[in-house]
Design an enzyme around this catalytic site. Structure first.
Site, short mmCIF file in Angstrom:
data_model
loop_
_atom_site.label_atom_id
_atom_site.label_comp_id
_atom_site.label_asym_id
_atom_site.label_seq_id
_atom_site.Cartn_x
_atom_site.Cartn_y
_atom_site.Cartn_z
N CYS A 57 -21.91 27.76 25.07
CA CYS A 57 -22.68 28.69 24.22
C CYS A 57 -21.85 29.96 24.07
O CYS A 57 -22.01 30.91 24.84
CB CYS A 57 -24.03 29.00 24.85
SG CYS A 57 -25.14 27.60 24.88
N GLN A 73 -31.52 15.30 14.52
CA GLN A 73 -31.15 16.72 14.56
C GLN A 73 -31.45 17.28 15.95
O GLN A 73 -32.41 16.88 16.61
CB GLN A 73 -31.93 17.50 13.49
CG GLN A 73 -31.67 17.04 12.06
CD GLN A 73 -30.33 17.53 11.50
OE1 GLN A 73 -29.57 18.22 12.17
NE2 GLN A 73 -30.03 17.15 10.26
N ASN A 119 -26.36 15.40 3.10
CA ASN A 119 -26.35 16.05 4.41
C ASN A 119 -25.26 15.40 5.27
O ASN A 119 -25.53 14.71 6.24
CB ASN A 119 -27.73 15.91 5.07
CG ASN A 119 -27.85 16.57 6.43
OD1 ASN A 119 -28.60 16.09 7.30
ND2 ASN A 119 -27.16 17.65 6.65
N CYS A 176 -23.91 21.39 7.95
CA CYS A 176 -23.80 21.98 9.29
C CYS A 176 -22.43 22.64 9.47
O CYS A 176 -22.08 23.01 10.58
CB CYS A 176 -24.06 20.93 10.38
SG CYS A 176 -22.92 19.55 10.30
#
Ligand SMILES: C[S@@+](CC[C@H](N)C(=O)[O-])C[C@H]1O[C@@H](n2cnc3c(N)ncnc32)[C@H](O)[C@@H]1O
Length: 388
Positions: A14, A215, A318, A345
């Site tokens: 992260c 997702q 997508n 994305c």
């Protein structure tokens, strides 16, 4: 958000950990606005809607835990620079029902005698455990093992696992014999009567068979599908294609109410995902005419589009992070419909694809923050033709 693993330098996945969430969202919005600026149909203020924000923690409905350590003390998390296991079983971005199951999963690894695979030594059995959170707290638990010995060990101890993790609705063993830096192999053994995990996303109950993409952030994905469906309804096409449809989230949201008559086709390369989408369609629509008007086909998106004499009135795309690529972007530029809904994305490949589709302009756009604490971001755009 604060994370002990990040602060201790144990995990840096992260990359935005510690940055206030409002600042993360503003930075993503600014970056994406900059990338798409050359492709807008009008002033930015008229194109960009409010970003869709996420909760900051506990949003990940999928956890891919690499197994390390020893049979007696397995680690569930990632591998460090020396390819040794780092335990991250209290990772704060993973949804709580998954975290709650991890101590029992670790104890199961010990009692089943599943030796963690050691990458440096190329020895051992259990490589990864992949968990997905579905509707009503139900879980899919997939053990990725090197050989059939791992499969037999999980199979023998399955009743104990189901007792220790009552939420485990689907349990599988995936075989990955090769020493490869991939997460899973092609062969999957489903050990439970249930093969598919039900997932409530937006206004639809989806189904996920083990090898299908879902997702990461269920709540935000629901908002993504709802927004796309609202734009589709504003346009009101008689026919829609959902390319790269996965388990059918966009297609089933765009299909409308029973009896709506809208023709919908979803195109997806993964057979598990196509079968999942069909399961969800059949659970949602009871009438034969609805089931016939909503179809899913297992095919390469480009090959499918090349073979269609006329594309549907609206196309949703997508794609994975690599984007559409030049051939499909060019095909849409040459003979795509009036309206394309592109959910991406990866804003860099989205901008590259838009440059290859000069006849389209971005009429509406929203940043959809599927991936807080990282620089990753989803962008939903409504593209309209301005001429060829
Ligand atoms: C970003 S995911 C989107 C899935 C789905 N739209 C959703 O919302 O969950 C991309 C999907 O494209 C599929 N895919 C990858 N390459 C493809 C191709 N060449 N043709 C069709 N589908 C492909 C993957 O299997 C995956 O399900």
């Amino acid at each position: 958000m604060q994370c002990d693993y990040f602060d201790a330098g144990l995990c840096r996945s992260c990359t935005l950990m510690g940055v206030p969430y409002a600042a993360q969202l503003a930075e993503k919005q600014a970056r994406v606005e900059g990338l798409l600026a050359p492709h807008l149909a009008g002033p930015a203020a008229a194109v960009w809607g409010e970003p869709v924000a996420s909760v900051e923690s506990g949003f990940r409905a999928k956890a891919k835990m690499v197994v390390g350590g020893t049979v007696a003390a397995p680690t569930l998390g990632i591998l460090d620079g020396q390819r040794r296991g780092v335990d991250l079983r209290r990772c704060g971005v993973i949804a709580a029902p998954i975290l709650d199951a991890l101590p029992a999963i670790a104890a199961f690894i010990t009692t089943a005698g599943l030796t963690p695979y050691s990458v440096p030594e190329r020895r051992g059995e259990l490589k990864n455990v992949i968990l997905t959170l579905g509707a009503d707290g139900l879980l899919m638990v997939r053990f990725v093992t090197r050989t059939a010995d791992g499969l037999e060990r999980v199979r023998r101890q399955l009743p104990a696992l189901l007792t220790a993790v009552p939420a485990a609705h689907v349990v599988t063993v995936n075989l990955l014999p090769e020493h490869k830096a991939v997460l899973e192999g092609e062969v999957e053994h489903v050990l439970t009567p249930a093969r598919a995990l039900p997932m409530r996303v937006g206004d639809v109950e989806l189904a996920a068979l083990p090898q299908s993409f879902v997702q990461t952030n269920t709540a935000v994905a629901g908002e993504l599908y709802r927004q796309a469906a609202a734009w589709v309804d504003e346009v009101g096409p008689a026919s829609v294609a959902d390319l790269y449809c996965g388990v059918g989230g966009f297609a089933l949201h765009a299909a409308g109410a029973p009896g709506s008559g809208r023709q919908v086709v979803g195109v997806e390369v993964s057979r598990d995902a196509v079968a999942s989408a069909e399961l969800a369609r059949d659970a949602r629509y009871r009438r034969d005419d609805d089931r016939a008007r909503i179809r899913f086909v297992a095919d390469d998106a480009l090959e499918w589009a090349r073979q269609e004499a006329a594309l549907p009135e609206l196309v949703v795309v997508n794609p994975p992070r690599r984007g559409l690529g030049e051939p499909l972007a060019t095909l849409l530029a040459e003979r795509g419909p009036e309206t394309v809904v592109y959910s991406s994305c990866n804003p860099d490949t989205l901008a590259r694809d838009l440059a290859a589709m000069p006849g389209y302009r971005v009429e509406r756009a929203r940043v959809v923050d599927m991936f807080p604490q990282t620089t990753h971001v989803e962008v939903l755009t409504l593209l309209r033709r301005t001429g060829r």
